[in-house]
Design an enzyme around this catalytic site. Sequence first.
Site, PDB file in Angstrom:
ATOM      1  N   VAL A  58       0.820  -1.205   0.000  1.00 54.45           N
ATOM      2  CA  VAL A  58       0.000   0.000   0.000  1.00 54.45           C
ATOM      3  C   VAL A  58       0.857   1.259   0.000  1.00 54.45           C
ATOM      4  O   VAL A  58       1.964   1.257   0.524  1.00 54.45           O
ATOM      5  CB  VAL A  58      -0.961  -0.010   1.220  1.00 54.45           C
ATOM      6  N   CYS A  59       0.333   2.302  -0.634  1.00 58.40           N
ATOM      7  CA  CYS A  59       0.911   3.643  -0.563  1.00 58.40           C
ATOM      8  C   CYS A  59      -0.270   4.601  -0.375  1.00 58.40           C
ATOM      9  O   CYS A  59      -1.303   4.203   0.156  1.00 58.40           O
ATOM     10  CB  CYS A  59       1.752   3.967  -1.796  1.00 58.40           C
ATOM     11  N   ARG A  60      -0.153   5.828  -0.805  1.00 59.74           N
ATOM     12  CA  ARG A  60      -1.252   6.782  -0.627  1.00 59.74           C
ATOM     13  C   ARG A  60      -2.425   6.467  -1.553  1.00 59.74           C
ATOM     14  O   ARG A  60      -3.565   6.380  -1.116  1.00 59.74           O
ATOM     15  CB  ARG A  60      -0.773   8.208  -0.872  1.00 59.74           C
TER      16      ARG A  60
END
Length: 107
Positions: A58-60
């Site tokens: 996951v990232c933003r």
Amino acid sequence: MSKNTVPAELADDAVILDVRRQDEWDAGHAPTAVHIPFEELQARVAELPSTDGPIPVVCRGGGRSSRAAKWLNDNGHQAINVAGGMQAWHAEGKPMDSADGNSPRVL
């Protein structure tokens, strides 16, 4: 393997790999996430948690995590991108912690 998953398909306590910057992590992250910033992933790949299947990344919003998942898969690991990233995680009402003393939020 370069498919996606969405937060709704993940357990609230799923072990995920968070590849965001330190300030993003400090503002809000999944309680059981492991933090390895995208820029450090190649050097710190040995720190990946062991999972029974592909590790969600996951990232933003999904861009960095998509690249990280592709790199991991290309290098013998099993990873899957979390589409929509922490923005989608937060919108889904999934649990979040913060490390900066404020209410958890997504930067």
